[in-house]
Design a protein around this motif. Structure first.
Motif, PDB file in Angstrom:
ATOM      1  N   LYS A  38       0.869  -1.171   0.000  1.00 18.19           N
ATOM      2  CA  LYS A  38       0.000   0.000   0.000  1.00 18.19           C
ATOM      3  C   LYS A  38       0.906   1.222   0.000  1.00 18.19           C
ATOM      4  O   LYS A  38       1.782   1.349   0.846  1.00 18.19           O
ATOM      5  CB  LYS A  38      -0.882  -0.031   1.252  1.00 18.19           C
ATOM      6  N   ASN A  72      -1.333   1.545  -4.834  1.00 15.53           N
ATOM      7  CA  ASN A  72      -0.594   0.345  -4.457  1.00 15.53           C
ATOM      8  C   ASN A  72       0.531   0.022  -5.434  1.00 15.53           C
ATOM      9  O   ASN A  72       0.668   0.663  -6.477  1.00 15.53           O
ATOM     10  CB  ASN A  72      -1.535  -0.847  -4.285  1.00 15.53           C
ATOM     11  N   VAL A 102       0.846  -5.119   2.387  1.00 25.03           N
ATOM     12  CA  VAL A 102      -0.533  -5.495   2.656  1.00 25.03           C
ATOM     13  C   VAL A 102      -0.530  -6.957   3.051  1.00 25.03           C
ATOM     14  O   VAL A 102      -0.117  -7.813   2.274  1.00 25.03           O
ATOM     15  CB  VAL A 102      -1.427  -5.272   1.423  1.00 25.03           C
TER      16      VAL A 102
END
Ligand code: CU
Length: 108
Positions: A38, A72, A102
């Motif tokens: 992220k 991302n 993540v």
């Protein structure tokens, strides 16, 4: 005849090496993993490029696909050389955009 036997010797000597090299390449390819990071704060393609550059500077990173709209980065890396945490740290330090792995595994 002498040349032919020499060729045969070279062939016999080198074939196992060539075969082994091909097998090594295959196992190396299978050993890569992909992680999603992220990345916060990206607003344009320029930010994307900065993050991509930072990610690719990490040893063991094979590829990085960054998407500023989604916020991302999908990074392909060699788990023997680096980790998602280490990649995220380098991205944060080099590009200035906060990056964190993540975790797809179940959360506590
Ligand atoms: Cu930008």
């Amino acid at each position: 005849m002498r040349i032919l036997s020499m060729l045969a010797i070279i062939l016999v000597t080198w074939t196992p090496t060539i075969v082994r090299a091909a097998v090594d390449q295959k196992t190396e390819k299978a050993a890569t993993q992909t992680c999603t990071l992220k990345v916060s704060g990206m607003t344009c393609a320029g930010c994307e490029a900065a993050v991509r550059l930072a990610a690719r500077s990490v040893e063991g990173v094979k590829d990085a696909k960054v998407n500023y709209a989604k916020g991302n980065a999908e990074v392909t890396y060699d788990p023997a050389k680096t980790t998602p945490e280490a990649i995220a740290k380098v991205i944060t330090e080099k590009s200035g955009f906060k990056a964190e792995p993540v975790h797809t595994a179940a959360k506590k």
